[in-house]
Design a protein around this motif. Structure first.
Motif, PDB file in Angstrom:
ATOM      1  N   LYS A 342       0.706  -1.164  -0.042  1.00 36.66           N
ATOM      2  CA  LYS A 342      -0.025   0.057  -0.014  1.00 36.66           C
ATOM      3  C   LYS A 342       0.740   1.418  -0.037  1.00 36.66           C
ATOM      4  O   LYS A 342       0.367   2.411  -0.199  1.00 36.66           O
ATOM      5  CB  LYS A 342      -1.036   0.010   1.246  1.00 36.66           C
ATOM      6  N   GLU A 343       1.990   1.200   0.248  1.00 35.70           N
ATOM      7  CA  GLU A 343       2.898   2.388   0.198  1.00 35.70           C
ATOM      8  C   GLU A 343       4.122   2.155  -0.782  1.00 35.70           C
ATOM      9  O   GLU A 343       4.695   3.070  -0.873  1.00 35.70           O
ATOM     10  CB  GLU A 343       3.492   2.632   1.632  1.00 35.70           C
ATOM     11  N   LEU A 344       3.954   1.551  -1.588  1.00 33.55           N
ATOM     12  CA  LEU A 344       4.803   1.250  -2.793  1.00 33.55           C
ATOM     13  C   LEU A 344       4.922   2.499  -3.597  1.00 33.55           C
ATOM     14  O   LEU A 344       5.825   2.799  -4.468  1.00 33.55           O
ATOM     15  CB  LEU A 344       4.909  -0.020  -3.493  1.00 33.55           C
ATOM     16  N   ASP A 345       3.937   2.936  -3.717  1.00 31.94           N
ATOM     17  CA  ASP A 345       3.564   4.294  -4.549  1.00 31.94           C
ATOM     18  C   ASP A 345       4.381   5.549  -3.967  1.00 31.94           C
ATOM     19  O   ASP A 345       4.783   6.487  -4.624  1.00 31.94           O
ATOM     20  CB  ASP A 345       2.165   4.739  -4.696  1.00 31.94           C
ATOM     21  N   LYS A 346       4.901   5.262  -2.721  1.00 35.46           N
ATOM     22  CA  LYS A 346       5.646   6.419  -1.945  1.00 35.46           C
ATOM     23  C   LYS A 346       7.288   5.977  -2.188  1.00 35.46           C
ATOM     24  O   LYS A 346       7.964   6.745  -1.920  1.00 35.46           O
ATOM     25  CB  LYS A 346       5.319   6.375  -0.544  1.00 35.46           C
ATOM     26  N   HIS A 347       7.412   4.927  -2.767  1.00 36.31           N
ATOM     27  CA  HIS A 347       8.947   4.503  -2.980  1.00 36.31           C
ATOM     28  C   HIS A 347       9.411   5.368  -4.170  1.00 36.31           C
ATOM     29  O   HIS A 347       8.959   4.812  -5.278  1.00 36.31           O
ATOM     30  CB  HIS A 347       8.977   2.994  -3.033  1.00 36.31           C
ATOM     31  N   ARG A 348      10.147   6.169  -4.098  1.00 36.17           N
ATOM     32  CA  ARG A 348      10.837   6.917  -5.253  1.00 36.17           C
ATOM     33  C   ARG A 348      11.836   6.323  -5.981  1.00 36.17           C
ATOM     34  O   ARG A 348      11.918   6.288  -7.360  1.00 36.17           O
ATOM     35  CB  ARG A 348      11.268   8.209  -4.534  1.00 36.17           C
ATOM     36  N   PHE A 349      12.783   5.663  -5.304  1.00 40.25           N
ATOM     37  CA  PHE A 349      13.776   4.775  -5.899  1.00 40.25           C
ATOM     38  C   PHE A 349      14.154   3.463  -5.233  1.00 40.25           C
ATOM     39  O   PHE A 349      13.841   3.571  -3.845  1.00 40.25           O
ATOM     40  CB  PHE A 349      15.159   5.633  -5.922  1.00 40.25           C
ATOM     41  N   ALA A 350      14.340   2.430  -5.835  1.00 41.82           N
ATOM     42  CA  ALA A 350      15.109   1.218  -4.926  1.00 41.82           C
ATOM     43  C   ALA A 350      16.220   0.660  -5.733  1.00 41.82           C
ATOM     44  O   ALA A 350      16.309   0.675  -7.041  1.00 41.82           O
ATOM     45  CB  ALA A 350      13.930   0.291  -5.027  1.00 41.82           C
ATOM     46  N   LEU A 351      17.101   0.337  -4.936  1.00 37.80           N
ATOM     47  CA  LEU A 351      18.492  -0.127  -5.369  1.00 37.80           C
ATOM     48  C   LEU A 351      19.012  -1.220  -4.547  1.00 37.80           C
ATOM     49  O   LEU A 351      18.685  -1.220  -3.254  1.00 37.80           O
ATOM     50  CB  LEU A 351      19.415   1.092  -5.916  1.00 37.80           C
ATOM     51  N   GLU A 352      19.697  -2.181  -5.102  1.00 31.87           N
ATOM     52  CA  GLU A 352      20.311  -3.278  -4.160  1.00 31.87           C
ATOM     53  C   GLU A 352      21.716  -3.497  -4.579  1.00 31.87           C
ATOM     54  O   GLU A 352      21.941  -3.438  -5.704  1.00 31.87           O
ATOM     55  CB  GLU A 352      19.506  -4.398  -4.475  1.00 31.87           C
ATOM     56  N   SER A 353      22.386  -3.797  -3.614  1.00 31.82           N
ATOM     57  CA  SER A 353      23.873  -4.165  -3.625  1.00 31.82           C
ATOM     58  C   SER A 353      23.967  -5.792  -3.479  1.00 31.82           C
ATOM     59  O   SER A 353      23.898  -6.157  -2.177  1.00 31.82           O
ATOM     60  CB  SER A 353      24.880  -3.598  -2.891  1.00 31.82           C
ATOM     61  N   ASP A 354      24.227  -6.425  -4.438  1.00 30.51           N
ATOM     62  CA  ASP A 354      24.226  -7.912  -4.339  1.00 30.51           C
ATOM     63  C   ASP A 354      25.166  -8.424  -5.324  1.00 30.51           C
ATOM     64  O   ASP A 354      24.691  -9.416  -5.907  1.00 30.51           O
ATOM     65  CB  ASP A 354      22.782  -8.477  -4.219  1.00 30.51           C
ATOM     66  N   PHE A 355      26.422  -7.918  -5.442  1.00 26.92           N
ATOM     67  CA  PHE A 355      27.221  -8.526  -6.423  1.00 26.92           C
ATOM     68  C   PHE A 355      28.645  -8.325  -6.273  1.00 26.92           C
ATOM     69  O   PHE A 355      29.736  -8.012  -6.830  1.00 26.92           O
ATOM     70  CB  PHE A 355      27.026  -7.835  -7.835  1.00 26.92           C
ATOM     71  N   GLY A 356      28.915  -8.419  -5.027  1.00 29.31           N
ATOM     72  CA  GLY A 356      30.507  -8.393  -4.411  1.00 29.31           C
ATOM     73  C   GLY A 356      30.555  -6.913  -4.109  1.00 29.31           C
ATOM     74  O   GLY A 356      29.603  -6.228  -3.382  1.00 29.31           O
ATOM     75  N   ALA A 357      32.010  -6.870  -4.202  1.00 29.46           N
ATOM     76  CA  ALA A 357      32.424  -5.781  -4.008  1.00 29.46           C
ATOM     77  C   ALA A 357      33.536  -5.027  -4.789  1.00 29.46           C
ATOM     78  O   ALA A 357      34.593  -4.253  -4.592  1.00 29.46           O
ATOM     79  CB  ALA A 357      33.415  -5.538  -2.556  1.00 29.46           C
ATOM     80  N   GLY A 358      33.320  -5.450  -6.441  1.00 22.88           N
ATOM     81  CA  GLY A 358      34.249  -4.899  -7.338  1.00 22.88           C
ATOM     82  C   GLY A 358      33.922  -3.447  -7.487  1.00 22.88           C
ATOM     83  O   GLY A 358      32.836  -2.818  -7.182  1.00 22.88           O
TER      84      GLY A 358
END
Length: 467
Positions: A342-358
């Motif tokens: 119900k609040e996803l319309d308030k999510h302006r951006f989403a990003l994820e770090s899941d590929f190591g540390a390069g």
């Protein structure tokens, strides 16, 4: 990253920030952004967080005692980092234990080989399974095979994982792991073993999740190390049948509760609007989960903490989500989407770090084209870190992959994953594989994006369909 490279980054930041107008971001002083970037680049906080997680908790298999220890660790760490709001949300997960794994070639040239159970696999009988193997290059070749060729044998699927900066070779072959048991069982196989989905030549087997189907029998599933797969091929090249005996003792043990753990830095103007920064706190049990995904945990937790420490009050709330049970099916990610629908319309951006540390090398977006000028402004501030502007076709990341379906704009800060699949899901996923300077560059990019994204007032939706 050598010290002289870090100094070059800082020099470039100084020049760029003193000469570039940041337009819609004028409420954040140029000098403030420059100072924040320099502090982040010189900070060891993200590395220290990964070290804490891998040393004080270690491997974090979903449903294990370490899983709940991780939840407690995360709550305490958010508190120590002075987040404004800290809470957790329950997630129900299946419990699976690895047990032991052993295998040997019994003919024509007897010798041991290195294997590991794939996540979710059933056990072999106590006496093990011994049979001739039948080899396939890939899952598609198995699907097309005559059942008479497979029945009563152990299927050996042998895909080669190509090395790529983007990691795209993984997606081409991972079906052997996820679907191999079902496709083998359909044709009467006793078990399946795959070449590890990895780019290394170490004698470690790569684990990872596999799937069963309700309409097929469950057969044991394992991966063998890349050198052992090569050894088996060398024997097959000699024209004689190859027999393998394998023993696996994994077990499924019902369900348990875990938690998504969340920390927030409250927005000053629009506290109900969210910049979501994600990583997953679980890991496989073979290594210590430093790259997958301890690095992501360190990066996103440090991002919010450094912003708070530098007395930057973001316009919108920065929400750091540490997802549960990513490794066994994105369970925490799916639970978050359901709980916050119900609040996803308030999510302006989403990003994820899941590929190591390069090193991060490219910014990819998925926003309304009308907002691309704002994204280019952010990209210009990332240029001194060696980051270029990419395409407007981002996927976001595993735990947030379902959010674009709700219209949420997603971002990828693309890391160099050239060697990521050397260590992925192996005992070799340990802290020494993380370069402190490279993870500091990651954190600086995330800090820069989070602070500037919180200021963007442009219309971000509707997002384009992904090509």
């Amino acid at each position: 990253m050598p010290k002289h490279v870090k100094k070059w980054f800082i020099f470039c930041l100084t020049i760029l920030c003193s000469t570039t107008s940041i337009g819609v971001f004028a409420k954040i002083d140029n000098a403030k952004i420059k100072s924040l970037q320099q502090m982040s680049l010189e900070s060891s906080l993200s590395y220290e967080i990964v070290e804490s997680l891998t040393v004080e908790v270690g491997p974090r298999l979903p449903g294990s005692p370490a899983d709940l220890k991780t939840v407690a660790w995360a709550e305490a760490k958010f508190k120590a980092l002075n987040y404004d709001k800290i809470y957790k949300e329950p997630v129900e997960i299946p419990v699976w234990t690895r047990g032991a794994a052993s295998a040997e070639i019994t003919a024509p040239f007897p010798q041991p080989i290195v294997i590991t159970a794939l996540g979710g696999s059933v056990a072999t009988p106590d006496e093990g399974i011994e049979a001739e193997i039948v080899r396939f290059d890939n899952i598609e070749q198995l699907q097309q095979a005559d059942s008479k060729l497979v029945e009563g044998k152990i299927v050996f699927i042998d895909p080669i994982t190509e090395r790529h900066r983007t990691g795209k070779g993984y997606g081409k072959v991972v079906g052997a792991r996820s679907k191999g048991a079902v496709e083998s069982a359909k044709k009467g196989a006793l078990a399946v073993v795959i070449r590890s989905i990895g780019t290394d030549s170490d004698r470690f087997a790569h684990t990872g999740m596999m799937r069963y189907s309700d309409d097929t029998i469950k057969i044991p599933a394992a991966a063998m190390s890349v050198p052992d797969a090569n050894q088996v091929n060398a024997m097959l090249d000699r024209g004689q049948p190859v027999r393998i005996k394998m023993n696996l003792s994994p077990a499924s043990k019902g369900v348990a509760s875990s938690y998504n753990v969340i920390g927030e830095i409250t927005g000053s103007t629009y506290p109900d609007e969210i910049i979501l920064l994600g990583a997953h706190h679980d890991s496989w049990d073979e290594g210590t989960g430093a790259l997958d995904d301890g690095a992501g945990v360190g990066i996103v937790m440090a991002t919010g903490a450094l912003i708070k420490k530098h007395s930057v009050q973001p316009k919108r709330t920065i929400r750091v989500v540490l997802y549960a049970a990513e490794e066994i099916g994105l369970i925490g990610g799916k639970a978050y989407a359901k709980a916050h629908e119900k609040e996803l319309d308030k999510h302006r951006f989403a990003l994820e770090s899941d590929f190591g540390a390069g090193l991060i090398w490219r910014l990819d977006t998925r926003v309304n084209p009308a907002a691309l000028e704002d994204m280019k402004n952010i990209a210009r501030m990332l240029e001194p870190l060696g980051i270029e502007m990419g395409h407007n076709n981002a996927g976001g990341g595993p735990d947030i992959s379902m959010l674009p379906g709700y219209g949420v704009p997603v971002i990828n800060l693309q890391q160099d994953g050239s060697d990521y699949f050397d260590y992925h899901h192996t005992p070799n996923d340990t802290l020494d594989k993380i370069d402190p300077a490279k993870i500091a560059q990651n954190t600086t990019a995330w800090v820069t994006f989070a602070v500037m994204a919180a200021e963007v007032d442009a219309q971000l939706r509707p997002i384009p369909e992904r090509k």
